[in-house]
Design a protein around this motif. Sequence first.
Motif, PDB file in Angstrom:
ATOM      1  N   LEU A 113      -4.472   7.339   1.906  1.00  0.00           N
ATOM      2  CA  LEU A 113      -5.686   7.917   1.298  1.00  0.00           C
ATOM      3  C   LEU A 113      -5.695   9.439   1.440  1.00  0.00           C
ATOM      4  O   LEU A 113      -6.059  10.156   0.505  1.00  0.00           O
ATOM      5  CB  LEU A 113      -6.936   7.369   1.986  1.00  0.00           C
ATOM      6  CG  LEU A 113      -7.655   6.182   1.368  1.00  0.00           C
ATOM      7  CD1 LEU A 113      -9.011   6.013   2.020  1.00  0.00           C
ATOM      8  CD2 LEU A 113      -7.825   6.300  -0.146  1.00  0.00           C
ATOM      9  N   ILE A 114      -5.290   9.913   2.635  1.00  0.00           N
ATOM     10  CA  ILE A 114      -5.259  11.362   2.860  1.00  0.00           C
ATOM     11  C   ILE A 114      -4.309  12.025   1.867  1.00  0.00           C
ATOM     12  O   ILE A 114      -4.541  13.132   1.410  1.00  0.00           O
ATOM     13  CB  ILE A 114      -4.827  11.651   4.322  1.00  0.00           C
ATOM     14  CG1 ILE A 114      -5.968  11.275   5.269  1.00  0.00           C
ATOM     15  CG2 ILE A 114      -4.410  13.108   4.508  1.00  0.00           C
ATOM     16  CD1 ILE A 114      -5.586  11.313   6.738  1.00  0.00           C
ATOM     17  N   VAL A 127      -4.512  -0.318   8.854  1.00  0.00           N
ATOM     18  CA  VAL A 127      -5.553   0.702   8.714  1.00  0.00           C
ATOM     19  C   VAL A 127      -4.920   2.097   8.849  1.00  0.00           C
ATOM     20  O   VAL A 127      -5.237   3.011   8.074  1.00  0.00           O
ATOM     21  CB  VAL A 127      -6.670   0.431   9.756  1.00  0.00           C
ATOM     22  CG1 VAL A 127      -7.426   1.683  10.116  1.00  0.00           C
ATOM     23  CG2 VAL A 127      -7.625  -0.646   9.226  1.00  0.00           C
ATOM     24  N   ILE A 159       0.835  -1.208   0.000  1.00  0.00           N
ATOM     25  CA  ILE A 159       0.000   0.000   0.000  1.00  0.00           C
ATOM     26  C   ILE A 159       0.867   1.254   0.000  1.00  0.00           C
ATOM     27  O   ILE A 159       0.510   2.253  -0.631  1.00  0.00           O
ATOM     28  CB  ILE A 159      -0.967  -0.043   1.208  1.00  0.00           C
ATOM     29  CG1 ILE A 159      -1.984  -1.177   0.990  1.00  0.00           C
ATOM     30  CG2 ILE A 159      -1.669   1.279   1.419  1.00  0.00           C
ATOM     31  CD1 ILE A 159      -2.863  -1.478   2.190  1.00  0.00           C
ATOM     32  N   GLY A 160       2.006   1.185   0.682  1.00  0.00           N
ATOM     33  CA  GLY A 160       2.922   2.321   0.713  1.00  0.00           C
ATOM     34  C   GLY A 160       3.315   2.734   2.119  1.00  0.00           C
ATOM     35  O   GLY A 160       2.471   3.235   2.868  1.00  0.00           O
ATOM     36  N   LYS A 168      -8.118   9.896  10.743  1.00  0.00           N
ATOM     37  CA  LYS A 168      -8.623  10.462   9.491  1.00  0.00           C
ATOM     38  C   LYS A 168      -8.819  11.981   9.573  1.00  0.00           C
ATOM     39  O   LYS A 168      -8.619  12.709   8.598  1.00  0.00           O
ATOM     40  CB  LYS A 168      -9.960   9.775   9.207  1.00  0.00           C
ATOM     41  CG  LYS A 168     -10.720  10.254   8.017  1.00  0.00           C
ATOM     42  CD  LYS A 168     -12.179   9.773   8.122  1.00  0.00           C
ATOM     43  CE  LYS A 168     -13.025  10.444   7.043  1.00  0.00           C
ATOM     44  NZ  LYS A 168     -14.466  10.194   7.224  1.00  0.00           N
ATOM     45  N   SER A 204      -3.606  10.810  -1.196  1.00  0.00           N
ATOM     46  CA  SER A 204      -3.795  10.410  -2.602  1.00  0.00           C
ATOM     47  C   SER A 204      -4.741  11.353  -3.332  1.00  0.00           C
ATOM     48  O   SER A 204      -5.498  12.078  -2.724  1.00  0.00           O
ATOM     49  CB  SER A 204      -4.322   8.988  -2.683  1.00  0.00           C
ATOM     50  OG  SER A 204      -5.695   8.958  -2.377  1.00  0.00           O
ATOM     51  N   HIS A 209      -3.003   2.761   5.584  1.00  0.00           N
ATOM     52  CA  HIS A 209      -3.890   3.045   4.449  1.00  0.00           C
ATOM     53  C   HIS A 209      -4.589   4.397   4.605  1.00  0.00           C
ATOM     54  O   HIS A 209      -4.760   5.130   3.632  1.00  0.00           O
ATOM     55  CB  HIS A 209      -4.925   1.926   4.272  1.00  0.00           C
ATOM     56  CG  HIS A 209      -5.815   2.147   3.088  1.00  0.00           C
ATOM     57  ND1 HIS A 209      -7.177   2.214   3.174  1.00  0.00           N
ATOM     58  CD2 HIS A 209      -5.520   2.368   1.786  1.00  0.00           C
ATOM     59  CE1 HIS A 209      -7.681   2.443   1.978  1.00  0.00           C
ATOM     60  NE2 HIS A 209      -6.700   2.533   1.113  1.00  0.00           N
ATOM     61  N   THR A 210      -4.954   4.739   5.851  1.00  0.00           N
ATOM     62  CA  THR A 210      -5.598   6.035   6.090  1.00  0.00           C
ATOM     63  C   THR A 210      -4.661   7.172   5.657  1.00  0.00           C
ATOM     64  O   THR A 210      -5.074   8.107   4.958  1.00  0.00           O
ATOM     65  CB  THR A 210      -5.963   6.181   7.589  1.00  0.00           C
ATOM     66  OG1 THR A 210      -6.832   5.105   7.945  1.00  0.00           O
ATOM     67  CG2 THR A 210      -6.654   7.510   7.861  1.00  0.00           C
TER      68      THR A 210
END
Lengths: 233, 233
Positions: free
Chosen positions: A230-231, A223, A98-99, A173, A233, A226-227
């Motif tokens: 996403l923030i 999680v 995922i990174g 988040k 991306s 990934h959070t």
Amino acid sequence: MQLFYQPDIMKGSHFLTEEESKHCIKVLRHSVGDTLDVVDGSGAKFKVRITEAHAKKTLFDVISHQRKEELPYYIHIGIAPTKQIERTEWFLEKAIEIGVDEISFFFGRHSERKNINLERMQKKAVSAMKQSLKYQLPIIKLYQDLPSLISHVPEKQSKYIGYVDFDNPLQLKEAAQAKENSIVLIGPEGDFNEEELKLALSKGFKKVGLGQSRLRTETAGLVACHTLNLINS
Amino acid sequence: MQLFYQPDIMKGSHFLTEEESKHCIKVLRHSVGDTLDVVDGSGAKFKVRITEAHAKKTLFDVISHQRKEELPYYIHIGIAPTKQIERTEWFLEKAIEIGVDEISFFFGRHSERKNINLERMQKKAVSAMKQSLKYQLPIIKLYQDLPSLISHVPEKQSKYIGYVDFDNPLQLKEAAQAKENSIVLIGPEGDFNEEELKLALSKGFKKVGLGQSRLRTETAGLVACHTLNLINS
């Protein structure tokens, strides 16, 4: 696409290691003149041509190289290894897919597991990197306890500690920002103890939630990772 | 907290199954008069008191019960089982931990695996539900191919198909809305074939990306699930 790994290619090591050579020549049946993609784990990918197809030390010439784009954020997860080590290995593999830029293992006061094979983790990281076609290997470190990890966190990193606390509505988040250099701490199965939590808060860590569900350690780590992706991306 | 599972408790089955009874009486050493938490997998949790501590069929009286809050969204993941089935089991466990309402397995045209033990998946789902203290078991179904899955998707579900396509900048994170009833399709290791993609698009599915990284099937499934949870949290 198949990636090979040679960390010292920039320093002139124009060959594949024994393991990589075997895979290249014996399994994939490459021969002289074939081109390969080799990454150095530091953000560069090289196009190379085989000059000697040796199953123990394949030699090559570098044809060209490209560097991966510098990202404007940095994701660091500090996590206590789980009792079942497969769960931690799973976290490592998935986080790299995922990174993630840095993974710091530490043993918490409530950790049931007090040891980890860092070399094995490094190997797992290399295969996860190759599998997910990344050029950069995350930094992987081990600290004997949380205070020692915390003392190594750079001042400018945004600091979060995953902690289940129903009085605290702040979620990662909401707390995290795009383009941050950030670290999230994830405790062991028995969670952080009060002393560890107090220390983290005193050092500028913010308590954050990771959603509405009770998560296992390795799931919480993923999680969080990934959070932050996403923030950004 | 320890949860027990009895799907028919509402229908008057006031006992634990053999497996649950053994765990309750032999392992946890509960006895008559002890109270337990029992979930039915359909969103209700019961406080019960043991009236007969039998290791094969523990009887209990229901003291009280509570229903889980109805959520204003619905998360459905359609996913092709992976070649290594452990990876699919891992996806199932983690998706339940994070939150998922329905999982539909299907065999894609490029699927290497053409079978799955649904009963084993159901069992895994029950332990994941109990472990993560949830009252609701996701619906788990199996379709022999993508057309058959697609024909069973309700019209009002928002439809997404995870597809790596560099011409298409739409990300699930942007496409999906909070409070949606949505499905995301995740293809097998060899991805969807053109025919499958065409069919999905013709049935109103939107192609979406799942971030910047190349993800394995099971990771893509989990990333889709977590993205929808985050949008709704």
